[in-house]
Design a protein around this motif. Sequence first.
Motif, PDB file in Angstrom:
ATOM      1  N   ASP A  39      -7.805  26.341  12.687  1.00 20.15           N
ATOM      2  CA  ASP A  39      -7.057  25.345  11.911  1.00 20.15           C
ATOM      3  C   ASP A  39      -5.744  25.886  11.358  1.00 20.15           C
ATOM      4  OD1 ASP A  39      -8.944  23.402  12.347  1.00 20.15           O
ATOM      5  OD2 ASP A  39     -10.023  23.764  10.479  1.00 20.15           O
ATOM      6  N   ARG A  40      -5.615  27.212  11.311  1.00 20.78           N
ATOM      7  CA  ARG A  40      -4.398  27.791  10.749  1.00 20.78           C
ATOM      8  C   ARG A  40      -3.259  27.902  11.760  1.00 20.78           C
ATOM      9  NH1 ARG A  40      -8.220  31.225   7.996  1.00 20.78           N
ATOM     10  NH2 ARG A  40      -7.849  32.936   9.453  1.00 20.78           N
ATOM     11  N   PHE A  41      -3.559  27.676  13.032  1.00 24.22           N
ATOM     12  CA  PHE A  41      -2.500  27.742  14.043  1.00 24.22           C
ATOM     13  C   PHE A  41      -1.588  26.523  13.920  1.00 24.22           C
ATOM     14  CE2 PHE A  41      -5.617  30.568  16.068  1.00 24.22           C
ATOM     15  CZ  PHE A  41      -4.794  31.627  16.429  1.00 24.22           C
ATOM     16  N   ARG A  42      -0.309  26.765  13.881  1.00 21.02           N
ATOM     17  CA  ARG A  42       0.664  25.678  13.732  1.00 21.02           C
ATOM     18  C   ARG A  42       0.995  25.027  15.075  1.00 21.02           C
ATOM     19  NH1 ARG A  42       5.740  27.611  10.329  1.00 21.02           N
ATOM     20  NH2 ARG A  42       6.180  25.393  10.617  1.00 21.02           N
ATOM     21  N   HIS A  43       0.899  25.803  16.158  1.00 20.32           N
ATOM     22  CA  HIS A  43       1.262  25.292  17.477  1.00 20.32           C
ATOM     23  C   HIS A  43       0.004  25.110  18.332  1.00 20.32           C
ATOM     24  CE1 HIS A  43       5.430  26.008  16.460  1.00 20.32           C
ATOM     25  NE2 HIS A  43       5.146  27.261  16.161  1.00 20.32           N
ATOM     26  N   PRO A  44      -0.168  23.937  18.924  1.00 22.76           N
ATOM     27  CA  PRO A  44      -1.356  23.689  19.748  1.00 22.76           C
ATOM     28  C   PRO A  44      -1.556  24.707  20.864  1.00 22.76           C
ATOM     29  CG  PRO A  44      -0.197  21.636  19.317  1.00 22.76           C
ATOM     30  CD  PRO A  44       0.682  22.733  18.798  1.00 22.76           C
ATOM     31  N   ALA A  45      -0.472  25.190  21.469  1.00 27.10           N
ATOM     32  CA  ALA A  45      -0.611  26.159  22.559  1.00 27.10           C
ATOM     33  C   ALA A  45      -1.263  27.446  22.061  1.00 27.10           C
ATOM     34  CB  ALA A  45       0.756  26.468  23.169  1.00 27.10           C
TER      35      ALA A  45
END
Length: 258
Positions: A39-45
């Motif tokens: 959940d902490r990732f800002r970019h889906p990739a």
Amino acid sequence: MAHVIGTSLKRVLSSQGATDDAIKQLSCNLHSTELARLDRFRHPADALRFAAGRALARRIVLDSQLQTKLGCLSPLAFTTKAAGGKPQLTEEWQPFVQHMVDFNISHDGDWVIAGYTTQGFIGVDIAKISCPANMTDIDYIKEFVYQLSIKEMDYLVNSSQQTLLDFYRIWTAKEAYVKAIGAGIAEFDLCSISVHLVQPAGNPRVYINGKESEFYFKSGTLDAEDYVYCIATSSEPNCAFSTTDLLDFIESSHRTAI
């Protein structure tokens, strides 16, 4: 026994909808601590690479346990509390996994790879071959002067016929070794590792402080030499390497618990 699996994310990353759907499917088997990290990732990739790496790790762990009943615990859980941030099974799972000694994950761009060994230690690294548009290959490589040995720099500047490719072959070998021994890349003196490339495209020979390493190294390329990978193992000279597409991997995972 050692085995490394690589999965291509290219088809999934070509569509935002496909990326979101793949993340949703892969996240069904993540541990709660991993979901919090996801959940902490800002970019889906980046979220996709993380989820795919953990899914590959689960597959190779379970595939190595064909004679062990693992259905009593779910989902398979990892922790990164080890030195250097190397993923390990949580204490809850370790008593149930008798034959798998070590595993490792790496990702960059369109590829994620994960490997395991039943003897000793393993480290894997993959890198997309690239150079900033405003720099020559040599100028870019000179940015790493404090991480390359004198012999490596001399070879790349004066002898290599494929400078950028050879730089990444050297770099991935360094990273694979450091990851195999569980050290942090930022804290390790990379100049103490000197990678001697065997041409054409042979497996590298690696020296640590002037002495040849007892680890075995396997190097290769993917996507028509757009990516370089390296595998370092402490006891497996013939590590198997296989590849799959992420969509095919997800489909097969519906038939095999991960």
